[in-house]
Scaffold this active site. Sequence first.
Site, PDB file in Angstrom:
ATOM      1  N   THR A  92     -36.201 -35.655  26.688  1.00 23.13           N
ATOM      2  CA  THR A  92     -37.373 -35.304  25.864  1.00 23.13           C
ATOM      3  C   THR A  92     -38.281 -34.415  26.715  1.00 23.13           C
ATOM      4  O   THR A  92     -38.095 -33.213  26.773  1.00 23.13           O
ATOM      5  CB  THR A  92     -38.113 -36.551  25.349  1.00 23.13           C
ATOM      6  OG1 THR A  92     -38.360 -37.453  26.437  1.00 23.13           O
ATOM      7  CG2 THR A  92     -37.305 -37.264  24.289  1.00 23.13           C
TER       8      THR A  92
ATOM      9  N   LYS B   7     -32.758 -40.856  30.948  1.00 22.39           N
ATOM     10  CA  LYS B   7     -33.824 -39.919  30.606  1.00 22.39           C
ATOM     11  C   LYS B   7     -35.143 -40.653  30.760  1.00 22.39           C
ATOM     12  O   LYS B   7     -35.237 -41.876  30.625  1.00 22.39           O
ATOM     13  CB  LYS B   7     -33.659 -39.366  29.188  1.00 22.39           C
ATOM     14  CG  LYS B   7     -33.762 -40.354  28.046  1.00 22.39           C
ATOM     15  CD  LYS B   7     -35.142 -40.745  27.612  1.00 22.39           C
ATOM     16  CE  LYS B   7     -36.017 -39.545  27.348  1.00 22.39           C
ATOM     17  NZ  LYS B   7     -37.432 -40.010  27.040  1.00 22.39           N
TER      18      LYS B   7
ATOM     19  N   THR C 271     -35.551 -48.602  31.654  1.00 18.87           N
ATOM     20  CA  THR C 271     -36.206 -47.302  31.638  1.00 18.87           C
ATOM     21  C   THR C 271     -36.282 -46.820  30.218  1.00 18.87           C
ATOM     22  O   THR C 271     -35.953 -47.550  29.293  1.00 18.87           O
ATOM     23  CB  THR C 271     -35.431 -46.292  32.500  1.00 18.87           C
ATOM     24  OG1 THR C 271     -36.145 -45.066  32.489  1.00 18.87           O
ATOM     25  CG2 THR C 271     -34.047 -46.057  31.973  1.00 18.87           C
TER      26      THR C 271
ATOM     27  N   GLU D  46     -43.898 -36.765  34.706  1.00 24.31           N
ATOM     28  CA  GLU D  46     -44.636 -35.669  34.082  1.00 24.31           C
ATOM     29  C   GLU D  46     -45.727 -35.150  35.016  1.00 24.31           C
ATOM     30  O   GLU D  46     -46.677 -35.853  35.344  1.00 24.31           O
ATOM     31  CB  GLU D  46     -45.225 -36.135  32.752  1.00 24.31           C
ATOM     32  CG  GLU D  46     -44.140 -36.374  31.707  1.00 24.31           C
ATOM     33  CD  GLU D  46     -44.633 -37.071  30.466  1.00 24.31           C
ATOM     34  OE1 GLU D  46     -43.922 -37.009  29.444  1.00 24.31           O
ATOM     35  OE2 GLU D  46     -45.713 -37.689  30.499  1.00 24.31           O
TER      36      GLU D  46
ATOM     37  N   ASN E 132     -49.002 -34.438  28.097  1.00 20.59           N
ATOM     38  CA  ASN E 132     -49.174 -35.467  27.074  1.00 20.59           C
ATOM     39  C   ASN E 132     -50.155 -35.060  25.984  1.00 20.59           C
ATOM     40  O   ASN E 132     -50.040 -35.508  24.840  1.00 20.59           O
ATOM     41  CB  ASN E 132     -49.591 -36.786  27.735  1.00 20.59           C
ATOM     42  CG  ASN E 132     -48.412 -37.471  28.380  1.00 20.59           C
ATOM     43  OD1 ASN E 132     -47.589 -38.074  27.709  1.00 20.59           O
ATOM     44  ND2 ASN E 132     -48.289 -37.339  29.686  1.00 20.59           N
TER      45      ASN E 132
ATOM     46  N   SER F  95     -47.093 -30.901  19.884  1.00 17.36           N
ATOM     47  CA  SER F  95     -47.261 -29.543  19.344  1.00 17.36           C
ATOM     48  C   SER F  95     -45.994 -28.735  19.487  1.00 17.36           C
ATOM     49  O   SER F  95     -45.056 -29.112  20.166  1.00 17.36           O
ATOM     50  CB  SER F  95     -48.411 -28.861  20.051  1.00 17.36           C
ATOM     51  OG  SER F  95     -48.135 -28.731  21.432  1.00 17.36           O
TER      52      SER F  95
END
Length: 411
Positions: free
Chosen positions: A158, A184, A195, A282, A406, A411
Amino acid sequence: MAVNWTAPDAAELLPVSGLRLGVTEAHVRKPNRKDLTVMLLDEGSAVGGVFTRNRYCAAPVQVCREHLAAGQGIRALVVNTGCANAGTGEQGLIDTRTVCIALAQRLGVAPQQVLPFSTGVIMEPLPVERIVAGLPAALADAAEDGAHWLRAAEGIMTTDTVPKAASRRVTIDGVPVTVTGIAKGAGMIRPNMATMLGFVATDAPVAPELIGELARRAADGSFNRITVDGDTSTNDSFVVMATGRAPLARIETLDSPAGQTLLAAVTEVARTLAHAIVRDGEGATKFITVRVEGGRDAEECLKVAYAIAHSPLVKTAFYASDPNLGRILAAVGYAGIGDLDQGRIELFLDDVHVVTRGGRHPAYREEDGQRVMKRSEITVRVDLGCGAAAETVWTCDLSHDYVSINADYRS
């Protein structure tokens, strides 16, 4: 980009006999991306899993638990990205079961022999028609080779920036045994069991009643020791599959020499994948090992380790390479140890002794702390001075990009 992690070449990933993987573009949420993966298991394979402890768990997690409990023998897994199918109520369960039925019919197996997995945006309805329509292409693509393992690693991503896959080969009773896995995850990572999504397969023969314990113990040594942001996902799933195609006696206990060798190999692959998730956190720029020693038991050590690893103040200090190390001591203090003796605390950053007997070490200089904190890989070591237990947790720093990723996710 991920911190000191490069996706493996397809040639590095070892096929697992008895397991085929197929990947396609089903346009679940966005066009031109791999987003639907099937894993097809030979009859007689043993499958076990551990799942999120978040009580608001996704529909596929609920159905996976039901299907594993049915004990009919799992023959296939189906994974979609783009939609988590979480927070979708009764319709989410209906949609998940519809996908299982559609795949089962194509394979000639019972729906209870299919495990479903979803990841992506929460509270959006699963686009069942697109997923079902994509199944023929995913099945037509199915193969055992390493290239398909890499494609599957890409197909379950993702917000990940790189695919996460690993392989190991060990020898058990003179027979080569393969362990290969993919995972992932990059955000919403405090697994509290596993996870976001992780799948590890081996060709070793494992007793069906043992496979769940193998998954739990591997998770405890890997995915249960990582955090990116302290959030436990609604969809966390970690599955271990054993096809039994390697020609050796079935492993009946993890305490046997064969069981110990297999457990070590599966845990090593799972830990590599777990580290890759943290390295790809991230916005992450640093990979941080937090080791707490001198506790009275593992629980005490983990309380302190996670208090440090979760702290936004600690994580932002690491991002800035700012040796504001009182933040670490504060996290130790609020970790929940009622009778903590701060006069026994020792704190190290890599080779730099920062705190001794609860206070600043006389030889510590801030430039030494900053030198360490500028590194891309850092170890924080705390000694509580009250026992022999020790535990390790892996985390990353917290950067501006975490907020941006995040904020823009949908979007």
